[in-house]
Motif scaffolding. Structure first.
Motif, PDB file in Angstrom:
ATOM      1  N   UNK A  29       0.740  -0.998  -0.042  1.00  0.00           N
ATOM      2  CA  UNK A  29       0.156  -0.026   0.048  1.00  0.00           C
ATOM      3  C   UNK A  29       0.915   1.121  -0.118  1.00  0.00           C
ATOM      4  N   UNK A  30       0.463   2.267  -0.699  1.00  0.00           N
ATOM      5  CA  UNK A  30       0.987   3.526  -0.792  1.00  0.00           C
ATOM      6  C   UNK A  30       0.650   4.395   0.101  1.00  0.00           C
ATOM      7  N   UNK A  31      -0.591   4.178   0.783  1.00  0.00           N
ATOM      8  CA  UNK A  31      -1.261   4.889   1.795  1.00  0.00           C
ATOM      9  C   UNK A  31      -1.098   4.585   3.178  1.00  0.00           C
ATOM     10  N   UNK A  32       0.159   5.062   3.798  1.00  0.00           N
ATOM     11  CA  UNK A  32       0.578   4.870   5.043  1.00  0.00           C
ATOM     12  C   UNK A  32      -0.573   5.511   6.061  1.00  0.00           C
ATOM     13  N   UNK A  33      -0.962   4.697   7.170  1.00  0.00           N
ATOM     14  CA  UNK A  33      -1.594   5.274   8.429  1.00  0.00           C
ATOM     15  C   UNK A  33      -3.058   4.949   8.471  1.00  0.00           C
ATOM     16  N   UNK A  34      -3.642   4.368   6.940  1.00  0.00           N
ATOM     17  CA  UNK A  34      -4.870   3.959   6.753  1.00  0.00           C
ATOM     18  C   UNK A  34      -5.023   2.513   7.305  1.00  0.00           C
ATOM     19  N   UNK A  35      -5.910   2.346   8.283  1.00  0.00           N
ATOM     20  CA  UNK A  35      -6.537   0.952   8.739  1.00  0.00           C
ATOM     21  C   UNK A  35      -6.847  -0.095   7.538  1.00  0.00           C
ATOM     22  N   UNK A  36      -6.391  -1.095   7.453  1.00  0.00           N
ATOM     23  CA  UNK A  36      -6.773  -2.180   6.474  1.00  0.00           C
ATOM     24  C   UNK A  36      -7.929  -2.614   7.014  1.00  0.00           C
ATOM     25  N   UNK A  37      -9.189  -2.431   6.311  1.00  0.00           N
ATOM     26  CA  UNK A  37     -10.431  -2.969   6.898  1.00  0.00           C
ATOM     27  C   UNK A  37     -10.755  -4.121   6.092  1.00  0.00           C
ATOM     28  N   UNK A  38     -11.624  -5.106   6.450  1.00  0.00           N
ATOM     29  CA  UNK A  38     -12.006  -6.409   6.062  1.00  0.00           C
ATOM     30  C   UNK A  38     -13.289  -6.406   5.378  1.00  0.00           C
ATOM     31  N   UNK A  39     -13.698  -6.579   4.307  1.00  0.00           N
ATOM     32  CA  UNK A  39     -14.849  -6.716   3.450  1.00  0.00           C
ATOM     33  C   UNK A  39     -15.429  -8.353   3.433  1.00  0.00           C
ATOM     34  N   UNK A  40     -16.137  -8.634   4.336  1.00  0.00           N
ATOM     35  CA  UNK A  40     -16.638  -9.885   4.418  1.00  0.00           C
ATOM     36  C   UNK A  40     -17.345 -10.382   3.028  1.00  0.00           C
ATOM     37  N   UNK A  41     -18.407  -9.238   2.789  1.00  0.00           N
ATOM     38  CA  UNK A  41     -18.840  -9.702   1.370  1.00  0.00           C
ATOM     39  C   UNK A  41     -19.559  -8.263   1.119  1.00  0.00           C
ATOM     40  N   UNK A  42     -19.655  -7.946  -0.182  1.00  0.00           N
ATOM     41  CA  UNK A  42     -20.144  -6.611  -0.858  1.00  0.00           C
ATOM     42  C   UNK A  42     -20.882  -7.332  -2.338  1.00  0.00           C
ATOM     43  N   UNK A  43     -21.850  -7.085  -2.636  1.00  0.00           N
ATOM     44  CA  UNK A  43     -22.709  -7.456  -3.675  1.00  0.00           C
ATOM     45  C   UNK A  43     -23.439  -6.512  -4.374  1.00  0.00           C
ATOM     46  N   UNK A  44     -23.771  -6.674  -5.518  1.00  0.00           N
ATOM     47  CA  UNK A  44     -24.717  -5.751  -6.296  1.00  0.00           C
ATOM     48  C   UNK A  44     -25.558  -6.750  -7.216  1.00  0.00           C
ATOM     49  N   UNK A  45     -26.762  -6.472  -7.273  1.00  0.00           N
ATOM     50  CA  UNK A  45     -27.606  -7.086  -8.472  1.00  0.00           C
ATOM     51  C   UNK A  45     -28.320  -6.061  -9.172  1.00  0.00           C
ATOM     52  N   UNK A  46     -28.213  -6.126 -10.429  1.00  0.00           N
ATOM     53  CA  UNK A  46     -28.543  -5.160 -11.431  1.00  0.00           C
ATOM     54  C   UNK A  46     -29.609  -5.825 -12.405  1.00  0.00           C
ATOM     55  N   UNK A  47     -30.801  -5.400 -12.517  1.00  0.00           N
ATOM     56  CA  UNK A  47     -31.973  -5.924 -13.227  1.00  0.00           C
ATOM     57  C   UNK A  47     -32.649  -4.792 -13.896  1.00  0.00           C
ATOM     58  N   UNK A  48     -33.234  -5.291 -15.236  1.00  0.00           N
ATOM     59  CA  UNK A  48     -33.897  -4.224 -15.782  1.00  0.00           C
ATOM     60  C   UNK A  48     -35.228  -4.060 -15.224  1.00  0.00           C
ATOM     61  N   UNK A  49     -35.627  -2.836 -15.115  1.00  0.00           N
ATOM     62  CA  UNK A  49     -36.983  -2.371 -14.384  1.00  0.00           C
ATOM     63  C   UNK A  49     -38.035  -2.643 -15.092  1.00  0.00           C
ATOM     64  N   UNK A  50     -38.948  -3.989 -14.743  1.00  0.00           N
ATOM     65  CA  UNK A  50     -39.953  -4.284 -15.556  1.00  0.00           C
ATOM     66  C   UNK A  50     -40.956  -2.986 -16.066  1.00  0.00           C
ATOM     67  N   UNK A  51     -41.030  -2.089 -15.316  1.00  0.00           N
ATOM     68  CA  UNK A  51     -41.833  -0.958 -15.532  1.00  0.00           C
ATOM     69  C   UNK A  51     -41.121  -0.058 -16.527  1.00  0.00           C
ATOM     70  N   UNK A  52     -39.835  -0.095 -16.713  1.00  0.00           N
ATOM     71  CA  UNK A  52     -39.183   0.620 -17.686  1.00  0.00           C
ATOM     72  C   UNK A  52     -37.836   0.009 -17.835  1.00  0.00           C
TER      73      UNK A  52
END
Length: 241
Positions: free
Chosen positions: A164-187
């Motif tokens: 890392x080039x960013x000293x001093x930043x705490x390294x957090x842990x991402x257990x999970x991140x997710x996104x679902x993208x769906x066409x809107x049935x109405x548009x």
């Protein structure tokens, strides 16, 4: 799932080249988190938010729902983005490095490695929120077309060669991140977007403070992201005229 250097999900296989085999653990992790994220979105209780509680909201009608898990507080939100799903997944995937240009919550963002078109390893950091100083993340991402939409999933990974080039930043842990993208049935020209996140911010933070911050960050990001897609739509419409 195949061997450690390949991963098949929804009929698409990511295969690592010889020089990228050092990322085989990260590839395996993305397979695991993709399955978890997809299971959350497919859970019949997800749509009704059964088992979730209202955490944060704003005047635009956005509501962050939360549930407490053994890893911490999981948060989720649903919003409508004013562009088609194909455009949204492309921008979300390829626009990683430009995040700091339009998202005031992001301090820096970059791609560490991009072994296949649908699997990569990224790093990013957020700015201070309330009393919580900015955190740094290193995570692997993967996406797939699912039915008429897309699912993107991410989890923290360890990359020994990355410094890392960013000293001093705490390294957090991402257990999970997710996104679902769906066409809107109405548009179909707009996209229904579900986002879910579970992160351990690390450092010496009281659980109450972390729980306050997680939902608020998701709300801020949702508003900022929607504004970004409105701006992109406006630029596209200008070109059409």
């Amino acid at each position: 799932m195949g061997d450690k250097t390949s991963l098949t999900i929804h009929g698409v296989t990511d295969t690592l080249k010889e020089e990228d085999k050092k990322y085989s653990d990260a590839l395996k992790i993305t397979g695991e988190v993709f399955a978890e994220v997809e299971a959350i979105f497919n859970d019949e209780n997800y749509a009704s938010r059964t088992g979730w509680f209202k955490d944060e909201s704003n005047d635009d009608g956005d509501i962050v729902y939360a549930k407490d898990t053994r890893h911490g507080r999981m948060v989720t939100i649903t919003t409508e983005l004013p562009m088609p799903a194909d455009f949204v997944i492309k921008e979300t995937w390829e626009g990683m490095e430009t995040l700091p240009e339009w998202n005031q919550n992001i301090n820096f963002a970059g791609i560490i490695a991009s072994p296949t078109p649908q699997f990569d390893i990224v790093t990013y950091g957020n700015n201070d929120v309330l009393v919580v100083s900015g955190r740094e993340f290193v995570s692997a991402r993967i996406w797939r077309k699912v039915d008429d939409g897309y699912i993107l999933a991410s989890r923290s990974v360890t990359v020994p060669s990355f410094k890392s080039k960013h000293k001093g930043k705490v390294r957090a842990h991402l257990h999970l991140a997710g996104a679902r993208f769906r066409p809107n049935p109405a548009n179909p020209e707009t996209t229904l977007t579900d986002v879910v996140m579970l992160a351990d911010l690390k450092g010496f933070l009281p659980k109450m403070i972390v729980n306050q911050v997680i939902g608020r960050v998701m709300l801020m990001d949702t508003v900022t992201n929607r504004r970004h897609f409105h701006d992109l739509k406006a630029k596209r419409d200008e070109k059409k005229d």
